[in-house]
Motif scaffolding. Structure first.
Motif, PDB file in Angstrom:
ATOM      1  N   GLY A 161      55.548  22.225  -5.041  1.00 48.13           N
ATOM      2  CA  GLY A 161      55.132  21.569  -3.799  1.00 48.13           C
ATOM      3  C   GLY A 161      53.828  21.837  -3.569  1.00 48.13           C
ATOM      4  O   GLY A 161      53.258  21.334  -2.453  1.00 48.13           O
ATOM      5  N   LEU A 162      52.967  22.485  -4.466  1.00 45.56           N
ATOM      6  CA  LEU A 162      51.663  22.680  -4.195  1.00 45.56           C
ATOM      7  C   LEU A 162      50.879  21.281  -4.700  1.00 45.56           C
ATOM      8  O   LEU A 162      50.279  21.236  -5.960  1.00 45.56           O
ATOM      9  N   ARG A 163      50.761  20.403  -3.751  1.00 49.81           N
ATOM     10  CA  ARG A 163      49.868  19.207  -4.057  1.00 49.81           C
ATOM     11  C   ARG A 163      49.004  19.013  -2.775  1.00 49.81           C
ATOM     12  O   ARG A 163      49.387  19.261  -1.562  1.00 49.81           O
ATOM     13  N   ALA A 164      47.927  18.312  -3.237  1.00 47.70           N
ATOM     14  CA  ALA A 164      46.927  17.941  -2.104  1.00 47.70           C
ATOM     15  C   ALA A 164      47.565  16.987  -0.741  1.00 47.70           C
ATOM     16  O   ALA A 164      48.488  16.271  -1.099  1.00 47.70           O
ATOM     17  N   GLY A 165      47.223  17.687   0.191  1.00 48.30           N
ATOM     18  CA  GLY A 165      47.865  17.109   1.547  1.00 48.30           C
ATOM     19  C   GLY A 165      49.232  18.244   2.050  1.00 48.30           C
ATOM     20  O   GLY A 165      49.534  17.916   3.292  1.00 48.30           O
ATOM     21  N   ASN A 166      49.538  18.778   1.202  1.00 46.80           N
ATOM     22  CA  ASN A 166      50.860  19.654   1.645  1.00 46.80           C
ATOM     23  C   ASN A 166      50.404  20.767   2.538  1.00 46.80           C
ATOM     24  O   ASN A 166      49.463  21.467   1.942  1.00 46.80           O
ATOM     25  N   GLU A 167      51.031  21.063   3.574  1.00 48.52           N
ATOM     26  CA  GLU A 167      50.825  22.557   4.373  1.00 48.52           C
ATOM     27  C   GLU A 167      51.413  23.634   3.766  1.00 48.52           C
ATOM     28  O   GLU A 167      52.594  23.398   3.245  1.00 48.52           O
ATOM     29  N   LEU A 168      50.912  24.901   3.808  1.00 50.71           N
ATOM     30  CA  LEU A 168      51.672  25.920   3.642  1.00 50.71           C
ATOM     31  C   LEU A 168      51.207  27.072   4.489  1.00 50.71           C
ATOM     32  O   LEU A 168      50.480  27.021   5.393  1.00 50.71           O
ATOM     33  N   GLU A 169      52.099  28.147   4.564  1.00 51.36           N
ATOM     34  CA  GLU A 169      52.073  29.255   5.171  1.00 51.36           C
ATOM     35  C   GLU A 169      52.196  30.411   4.253  1.00 51.36           C
ATOM     36  O   GLU A 169      52.911  30.718   3.457  1.00 51.36           O
ATOM     37  N   VAL A 170      51.222  31.375   4.436  1.00 56.17           N
ATOM     38  CA  VAL A 170      51.286  32.712   3.588  1.00 56.17           C
ATOM     39  C   VAL A 170      52.098  33.675   4.314  1.00 56.17           C
ATOM     40  O   VAL A 170      51.902  33.783   5.362  1.00 56.17           O
ATOM     41  N   LEU A 171      53.319  34.064   3.847  1.00 59.63           N
ATOM     42  CA  LEU A 171      54.151  34.944   4.531  1.00 59.63           C
ATOM     43  C   LEU A 171      53.822  36.404   4.043  1.00 59.63           C
ATOM     44  O   LEU A 171      53.771  37.251   5.049  1.00 59.63           O
ATOM     45  N   ARG A 172      53.597  36.866   2.881  1.00 61.67           N
ATOM     46  CA  ARG A 172      53.238  38.271   2.511  1.00 61.67           C
ATOM     47  C   ARG A 172      52.510  38.107   1.386  1.00 61.67           C
ATOM     48  O   ARG A 172      52.122  37.358   0.628  1.00 61.67           O
ATOM     49  N   GLN A 173      51.692  39.463   1.154  1.00 61.93           N
ATOM     50  CA  GLN A 173      50.969  39.687  -0.059  1.00 61.93           C
ATOM     51  C   GLN A 173      51.533  40.973  -0.566  1.00 61.93           C
ATOM     52  O   GLN A 173      51.671  42.005   0.116  1.00 61.93           O
ATOM     53  N   ALA A 174      51.838  41.077  -1.749  1.00 67.21           N
ATOM     54  CA  ALA A 174      52.200  42.518  -2.514  1.00 67.21           C
ATOM     55  C   ALA A 174      51.048  43.219  -2.409  1.00 67.21           C
ATOM     56  O   ALA A 174      49.902  42.852  -2.627  1.00 67.21           O
TER      57      ALA A 174
END
Length: 80
Positions: free
Chosen positions: A32-45
């Motif tokens: 799903g990492l394509r131009a125009g897609n929205e994302l949210e960062v949930l956590r970082q290890a």
């Protein structure tokens, strides 16, 4: 240039470009990492570990090296 690797948990962003090539390009697009897609960062290890991201209803973990290949824009932090 902002990349997915530079975002903090709770941040929303729009993918503008994926700079990966070959198999990695196809893998990231399939996730799903394509131009125009929205994302949210949930956590970082800890200790520069993987990044937990939500794209639509899909959640995934990305290595930081892969996350640096994903350019983002329109970043805004979640207001709690």
């Amino acid at each position: 240039m902002n990349t997915l690797a530079s975002l903090h948990p709770g941040t929303h962003a729009i993918v503008t470009q994926v700079r990966a090539e070959g198999a990695l390009q196809h893998r990231l697009a399939a996730l799903g990492l394509r131009a125009g897609n929205e994302l949210e960062v949930l956590r970082q290890a800890r200790f520069r570990g993987p990044i937990h991201v939500r794209i639509g209803t899909t959640e995934l973990f990305l290595r930081r090296a892969d996350a640096r290949q994903v350019e983002i824009a329109q970043v805004h932090a979640h207001q709690a």
